[in-house]
Write a protein that holds these residues in place. Structure first.
Motif, PDB file in Angstrom:
ATOM      1  N   SER A  39       0.821  -1.217   0.000  1.00  7.79           N
ATOM      2  CA  SER A  39       0.000   0.000   0.000  1.00  7.79           C
ATOM      3  C   SER A  39       0.857   1.271   0.000  1.00  7.79           C
ATOM      4  CB  SER A  39      -0.934   0.004   1.215  1.00  7.79           C
ATOM      5  OG  SER A  39      -0.197   0.013   2.421  1.00  7.79           O
ATOM      6  N   ASP A  40       2.174   1.117  -0.161  1.00  4.15           N
ATOM      7  CA  ASP A  40       3.085   2.267  -0.235  1.00  4.15           C
ATOM      8  C   ASP A  40       2.725   3.093  -1.473  1.00  4.15           C
ATOM      9  OD1 ASP A  40       5.146   4.079  -0.196  1.00  4.15           O
ATOM     10  OD2 ASP A  40       6.761   2.602  -0.338  1.00  4.15           O
ATOM     11  N   SER A  41       2.286   4.320  -1.270  1.00  6.75           N
ATOM     12  CA  SER A  41       1.834   5.155  -2.387  1.00  6.75           C
ATOM     13  C   SER A  41       2.771   6.331  -2.651  1.00  6.75           C
ATOM     14  CB  SER A  41       0.415   5.678  -2.113  1.00  6.75           C
ATOM     15  OG  SER A  41       0.421   6.553  -0.983  1.00  6.75           O
ATOM     16  N   ARG A  42       4.049   6.172  -2.279  1.00  8.16           N
ATOM     17  CA  ARG A  42       5.023   7.237  -2.521  1.00  8.16           C
ATOM     18  C   ARG A  42       5.520   7.172  -3.970  1.00  8.16           C
ATOM     19  NH1 ARG A  42       9.418   5.909   1.825  1.00  8.16           N
ATOM     20  NH2 ARG A  42       8.825   3.824   1.078  1.00  8.16           N
ATOM     21  N   PHE A  43       5.201   8.201  -4.734  1.00  6.21           N
ATOM     22  CA  PHE A  43       5.628   8.263  -6.130  1.00  6.21           C
ATOM     23  C   PHE A  43       6.163   9.651  -6.450  1.00  6.21           C
ATOM     24  CE2 PHE A  43       3.125   4.465  -6.279  1.00  6.21           C
ATOM     25  CZ  PHE A  43       3.671   3.701  -7.313  1.00  6.21           C
ATOM     26  N   GLY A  44       6.977   9.718  -7.505  1.00  3.85           N
ATOM     27  CA  GLY A  44       7.525  10.989  -7.948  1.00  3.85           C
ATOM     28  C   GLY A  44       7.963  10.881  -9.392  1.00  3.85           C
ATOM     29  N   ILE A  45       8.674  11.895  -9.885  1.00  6.80           N
ATOM     30  CA  ILE A  45       9.269  11.803 -11.221  1.00  6.80           C
ATOM     31  C   ILE A  45      10.763  12.087 -11.107  1.00  6.80           C
ATOM     32  CG2 ILE A  45       7.150  12.320 -12.484  1.00  6.80           C
ATOM     33  CD1 ILE A  45       8.226  15.118 -12.984  1.00  6.80           C
ATOM     34  N   THR A  46      11.533  11.297 -11.856  1.00  5.15           N
ATOM     35  CA  THR A  46      12.989  11.318 -11.743  1.00  5.15           C
ATOM     36  C   THR A  46      13.626  11.327 -13.124  1.00  5.15           C
ATOM     37  OG1 THR A  46      12.812   9.964  -9.740  1.00  5.15           O
ATOM     38  CG2 THR A  46      14.980  10.101 -10.764  1.00  5.15           C
ATOM     39  N   LEU A  47      14.693  12.098 -13.262  1.00  9.03           N
ATOM     40  CA  LEU A  47      15.547  12.025 -14.444  1.00  9.03           C
ATOM     41  C   LEU A  47      16.724  11.136 -14.067  1.00  9.03           C
ATOM     42  CD1 LEU A  47      15.979  13.075 -17.361  1.00  9.03           C
ATOM     43  CD2 LEU A  47      17.399  14.889 -16.361  1.00  9.03           C
ATOM     44  N   LEU A  48      16.950  10.075 -14.840  1.00  8.18           N
ATOM     45  CA  LEU A  48      17.973   9.109 -14.436  1.00  8.18           C
ATOM     46  C   LEU A  48      18.806   8.610 -15.613  1.00  8.18           C
ATOM     47  CD1 LEU A  48      16.762   6.147 -15.389  1.00  8.18           C
ATOM     48  CD2 LEU A  48      15.369   6.401 -13.335  1.00  8.18           C
ATOM     49  N   ILE A  49      19.908   7.971 -15.239  1.00 14.35           N
ATOM     50  CA  ILE A  49      20.828   7.334 -16.186  1.00 14.35           C
ATOM     51  C   ILE A  49      20.896   5.858 -15.819  1.00 14.35           C
ATOM     52  CG2 ILE A  49      23.262   7.113 -16.865  1.00 14.35           C
ATOM     53  CD1 ILE A  49      23.540  10.148 -16.158  1.00 14.35           C
ATOM     54  N   ARG A  50      20.914   4.996 -16.821  1.00 16.49           N
ATOM     55  CA  ARG A  50      21.110   3.568 -16.572  1.00 16.49           C
ATOM     56  C   ARG A  50      22.498   3.171 -17.060  1.00 16.49           C
ATOM     57  NH1 ARG A  50      16.316   1.916 -14.672  1.00 16.49           N
ATOM     58  NH2 ARG A  50      14.425   2.860 -15.525  1.00 16.49           N
ATOM     59  N   PRO A  51      23.269   2.449 -16.219  1.00 15.97           N
ATOM     60  CA  PRO A  51      24.614   2.037 -16.632  1.00 15.97           C
ATOM     61  C   PRO A  51      24.576   0.988 -17.741  1.00 15.97           C
ATOM     62  CG  PRO A  51      24.111   1.225 -14.430  1.00 15.97           C
ATOM     63  CD  PRO A  51      22.970   2.080 -14.840  1.00 15.97           C
ATOM     64  N   LYS A  93      30.750  10.971 -18.979  1.00 15.11           N
ATOM     65  CA  LYS A  93      31.339   9.642 -18.822  1.00 15.11           C
ATOM     66  C   LYS A  93      31.435   9.368 -17.323  1.00 15.11           C
ATOM     67  CE  LYS A  93      34.759   8.448 -21.525  1.00 15.11           C
ATOM     68  NZ  LYS A  93      36.139   8.337 -22.085  1.00 15.11           N
ATOM     69  N   ILE A  94      31.053   8.171 -16.924  1.00 20.14           N
ATOM     70  CA  ILE A  94      31.028   7.820 -15.500  1.00 20.14           C
ATOM     71  C   ILE A  94      31.782   6.516 -15.275  1.00 20.14           C
ATOM     72  CG2 ILE A  94      29.556   7.192 -13.524  1.00 20.14           C
ATOM     73  CD1 ILE A  94      27.361   8.955 -14.793  1.00 20.14           C
ATOM     74  N   GLY A 131      33.654  -0.806 -14.094  1.00 17.80           N
ATOM     75  CA  GLY A 131      33.649  -0.377 -15.488  1.00 17.80           C
ATOM     76  C   GLY A 131      33.340   1.099 -15.655  1.00 17.80           C
ATOM     77  N   GLU A 132      33.505   1.557 -16.885  1.00 23.03           N
ATOM     78  CA  GLU A 132      33.276   2.958 -17.249  1.00 23.03           C
ATOM     79  C   GLU A 132      32.393   2.994 -18.486  1.00 23.03           C
ATOM     80  OE1 GLU A 132      36.667   5.927 -17.067  1.00 23.03           O
ATOM     81  OE2 GLU A 132      36.349   5.867 -19.229  1.00 23.03           O
ATOM     82  N   PHE A 133      31.525   3.981 -18.569  1.00 18.85           N
ATOM     83  CA  PHE A 133      30.661   4.066 -19.745  1.00 18.85           C
ATOM     84  C   PHE A 133      30.338   5.517 -20.093  1.00 18.85           C
ATOM     85  CE2 PHE A 133      27.705   4.604 -16.371  1.00 18.85           C
ATOM     86  CZ  PHE A 133      26.520   5.144 -16.882  1.00 18.85           C
ATOM     87  N   LYS A 134      30.080   5.741 -21.381  1.00 18.57           N
ATOM     88  CA  LYS A 134      29.606   7.034 -21.856  1.00 18.57           C
ATOM     89  C   LYS A 134      28.081   7.037 -21.787  1.00 18.57           C
ATOM     90  CE  LYS A 134      33.316   8.118 -25.138  1.00 18.57           C
ATOM     91  NZ  LYS A 134      33.631   8.324 -26.583  1.00 18.57           N
ATOM     92  N   VAL A 135      27.546   8.091 -21.259  1.00 20.17           N
ATOM     93  CA  VAL A 135      26.087   8.202 -21.155  1.00 20.17           C
ATOM     94  C   VAL A 135      25.515   8.517 -22.536  1.00 20.17           C
ATOM     95  CG1 VAL A 135      24.182   9.454 -20.094  1.00 20.17           C
ATOM     96  CG2 VAL A 135      26.251   8.968 -18.763  1.00 20.17           C
ATOM     97  N   PHE A 153      15.964  11.197 -23.511  1.00 19.38           N
ATOM     98  CA  PHE A 153      16.758  12.347 -23.949  1.00 19.38           C
ATOM     99  C   PHE A 153      18.107  11.805 -24.405  1.00 19.38           C
ATOM    100  CE2 PHE A 153      13.844  13.634 -20.650  1.00 19.38           C
ATOM    101  CZ  PHE A 153      13.212  14.749 -21.187  1.00 19.38           C
ATOM    102  N   TYR A 154      18.356  11.865 -25.709  1.00 22.32           N
ATOM    103  CA  TYR A 154      19.577  11.285 -26.256  1.00 22.32           C
ATOM    104  C   TYR A 154      20.715  12.300 -26.246  1.00 22.32           C
ATOM    105  CZ  TYR A 154      16.528   7.493 -27.574  1.00 22.32           C
ATOM    106  OH  TYR A 154      15.636   6.457 -27.515  1.00 22.32           O
ATOM    107  N   ILE A 155      21.901  11.800 -25.957  1.00 18.07           N
ATOM    108  CA  ILE A 155      23.073  12.659 -25.827  1.00 18.07           C
ATOM    109  C   ILE A 155      24.063  12.292 -26.920  1.00 18.07           C
ATOM    110  CG2 ILE A 155      24.982  13.335 -24.297  1.00 18.07           C
ATOM    111  CD1 ILE A 155      23.151  12.465 -21.952  1.00 18.07           C
ATOM    112  N   ALA A 156      24.495  13.276 -27.693  1.00 14.57           N
ATOM    113  CA  ALA A 156      25.467  13.030 -28.761  1.00 14.57           C
ATOM    114  C   ALA A 156      26.826  12.693 -28.161  1.00 14.57           C
ATOM    115  CB  ALA A 156      25.576  14.256 -29.656  1.00 14.57           C
ATOM    116  N   ASN A 157      27.466  11.654 -28.664  1.00 18.85           N
ATOM    117  CA  ASN A 157      28.788  11.258 -28.174  1.00 18.85           C
ATOM    118  C   ASN A 157      29.820  11.365 -29.285  1.00 18.85           C
ATOM    119  OD1 ASN A 157      28.666  10.302 -25.338  1.00 18.85           O
ATOM    120  ND2 ASN A 157      27.011   9.035 -26.149  1.00 18.85           N
TER     121      ASN A 157
END
Length: 228
Positions: free
Chosen positions: A33-45, A114-115, A197-201, A224-228
């Protein structure tokens, strides 16, 4: 912020608390019954990094099988919690298109990101992989997001809980009493400086999410696509 110093201080303090039994259990993970929601901008490795993370988690699962482990689908870096999760928040309360427009505006001046994932740290309630951006691009982008949302009339709660400055990803949460905290810290020490490891977003995602970013409760809003 000196990320290495920040992560080290966090690990030293939290590992001591874990060993002393002063860790904290997350009692909401299995609350349907946890109703905590929001909106997030995120990166996936990258997939390679997620595979390396799962090798680490496999070792933890062998000695602490009853804890909460993030599957590949849920592993992420939070770029910005645009609206931090709160009870009762639903998408019909906002105009998604306007949020997308502000983020696009902020992206105009974004450099490549780059992360590097290197080593682990901890909090009193979780284990995290340490993320290190290789330059100031991520911080600069976050500051532009702060400025652009502040200048908008949109609902937002950026930095309301804390000012985000790291690039870590949480991969394990304590939901039950630890069976072997000493062994847990031994494994943590083994991976303390491990290179995941290391990756380009290549892209960022805007999502509607629960507190734990579970895929089953996530609604994808925009890429949102990022030019590399």
């Amino acid at each position: 912020m000196n990320l290495t110093e920040h992560y080290n201080q966090l690990y030293t303090k939290s590992s001591g608390e874990i060993l002393n039994g002063n860790y904290k259990l997350d009692t909401q993970i299995n609350n349907i019954s946890d109703s905590r929601f929001g909106i997030t901008l995120l990166i996936r490795p990258s997939e390679i990094i997620k595979a390396n993370i799962q090798l680490f988690l496999d070792e933890l699962k062998a000695i602490e099988p009853n804890q909460y482990y993030y599957p590949d689908s849920d592993i992420h870096i939070t770029v910005m919690s645009i609206i931090s999760c709160y009870e009762g928040f639903t998408l019909d309360k906002i105009n998604i298109r306007k949020y997308v427009d502000v983020i696009q505006q902020s992206l105009v001046h974004l450099d490549k990101i780059k992360i590097e994932f290197r080593g682990i740290t901890a909090s009193p309630s979780a284990i995290m992989i340490q993320g290190f951006p290789t330059d100031e691009s991520l911080n600069n982008f976050r500051n532009k997001l702060r400025e652009d949302f502040k200048n908008s009339a949109l609902e937002q709660s950026i930095d309301s809980r804390y000012t985000i400055a790291t690039a870590h990803t949480t991969v394990m949460r304590f939901q039950e009493k630890l069976e072997n905290p000493e062994k847990l810290i031994q494994i943590a020490e083994k991976f303390r400086n491990y290179g995941f490891g290391e990756f380009k977003v290549k892209n960022m995602e805007l999502v509607y999410n629960d507190w734990y970013q579970r895929e089953s409760n996530t609604i994808h809003l925009a890429d949102f696509y990022i030019a590399n």
